[in-house]
Motif scaffolding. Structure first.
Motif, PDB file in Angstrom:
ATOM      1  N   CYS A   1       0.835  -1.198   0.000  1.00  0.00           N
ATOM      2  CA  CYS A   1       0.000   0.000   0.000  1.00  0.00           C
ATOM      3  C   CYS A   1       0.875   1.255   0.000  1.00  0.00           C
ATOM      4  O   CYS A   1       1.985   1.261   0.533  1.00  0.00           O
TER       5      CYS A   1
ATOM      6  N   TYR B   1      -2.400   2.747   6.969  1.00  0.00           N
ATOM      7  CA  TYR B   1      -3.799   2.928   7.322  1.00  0.00           C
ATOM      8  C   TYR B   1      -3.924   2.909   8.839  1.00  0.00           C
ATOM      9  O   TYR B   1      -3.224   2.162   9.513  1.00  0.00           O
TER      10      TYR B   1
ATOM     11  N   TYR C   1      -6.636   3.013  12.344  1.00  0.00           N
ATOM     12  CA  TYR C   1      -7.988   2.931  12.887  1.00  0.00           C
ATOM     13  C   TYR C   1      -7.911   3.021  14.402  1.00  0.00           C
ATOM     14  O   TYR C   1      -6.900   2.655  15.014  1.00  0.00           O
TER      15      TYR C   1
ATOM     16  N   ARG D   1      -1.859   1.102  13.514  1.00  0.00           N
ATOM     17  CA  ARG D   1      -1.325   1.660  12.276  1.00  0.00           C
ATOM     18  C   ARG D   1      -0.903   0.455  11.447  1.00  0.00           C
ATOM     19  O   ARG D   1      -0.160  -0.395  11.931  1.00  0.00           O
TER      20      ARG D   1
ATOM     21  N   LEU E   1     -11.229   1.152   6.790  1.00  0.00           N
ATOM     22  CA  LEU E   1      -9.871   0.734   6.465  1.00  0.00           C
ATOM     23  C   LEU E   1      -9.895  -0.321   5.364  1.00  0.00           C
ATOM     24  O   LEU E   1      -9.159  -0.222   4.383  1.00  0.00           O
TER      25      LEU E   1
ATOM     26  N   SER F   1     -10.633   1.150   2.014  1.00  0.00           N
ATOM     27  CA  SER F   1      -9.474   1.867   1.467  1.00  0.00           C
ATOM     28  C   SER F   1      -8.434   0.907   0.901  1.00  0.00           C
ATOM     29  O   SER F   1      -7.907   1.125  -0.194  1.00  0.00           O
ATOM     30  N   VAL F   2      -8.140  -0.151   1.626  1.00  0.00           N
ATOM     31  CA  VAL F   2      -7.180  -1.150   1.144  1.00  0.00           C
ATOM     32  C   VAL F   2      -7.703  -1.786  -0.139  1.00  0.00           C
ATOM     33  O   VAL F   2      -6.967  -1.955  -1.116  1.00  0.00           O
TER      34      VAL F   2
END
Length: 147
Positions: A64, A68, A70, A89, A135, A138-139
């Motif tokens: 990535c 990311y 959360y 993270r 998350l 997004s991934v």
């Protein structure tokens, strides 16, 4: 994210799912980086620890672009991870699984899953615990063209 040649993604159901608030939640393999370990080495180690899949059965397709983040929901703060952390993270890798299903063995020394399956990538966000859905979206958005 472990994807097979048919474009499906590996998900596992956590051993502790039945006792949790989210008994139907599934997740992709994930884990921490040990001191002195780089992210790629950690990803391959965690994959093997959780799925039994060894590095010779995968090809790393992508990493990535960004990390990311959360946060845990308020009701879980202090209840998991011995209260040390408020979230995570994460840095994700997309790996192509080149083996056969027989190469997957979730009964490892560091077992985290009670069952596993291949699923359609677009179904991932609804399978995960609610606080990780953004998350996962997004991934997925980043890796979907490569799956």
């Amino acid at each position: 994210m472990l994807a097979n040649k048919d474009g499906k993604v590996f998900v596992g159901q956590r051993l502790d799912a039945a006792a949790s608030k989210y008994p139907d939640a599934w997740q992709m393999p994930q884990g921490g980086i040990d001191d002195g370990e780089d992210a790629e080495t950690a990803a391959l180690r965690e994959l093997e620890e959780e799925t039994g899949v060894t590095a010779n059965h995968v090809t790393i397709i992508a990493r990535c672009a960004d990390e990311y983040l959360y946060d845990l929901p308020v009701e879980l703060l202090g209840k998991i991870w011995k209260g040390k952390y408020r979230g995570q993270r994460q840095s994700w890798f997309l790996m192509r699984f080149n083996g056969d299903d027989a190469h997957i063995n979730i009964q490892t020394a560091h077992a985290e899953f009670s069952s596993w399956k291949w699923t359609n990538p677009e179904d991932l966000p609804e399978m995960i615990v609610p606080f990780k859905r953004d998350l996962y979206r997004s991934v997925l958005k980043e890796f979907e063209p490569l799956i």
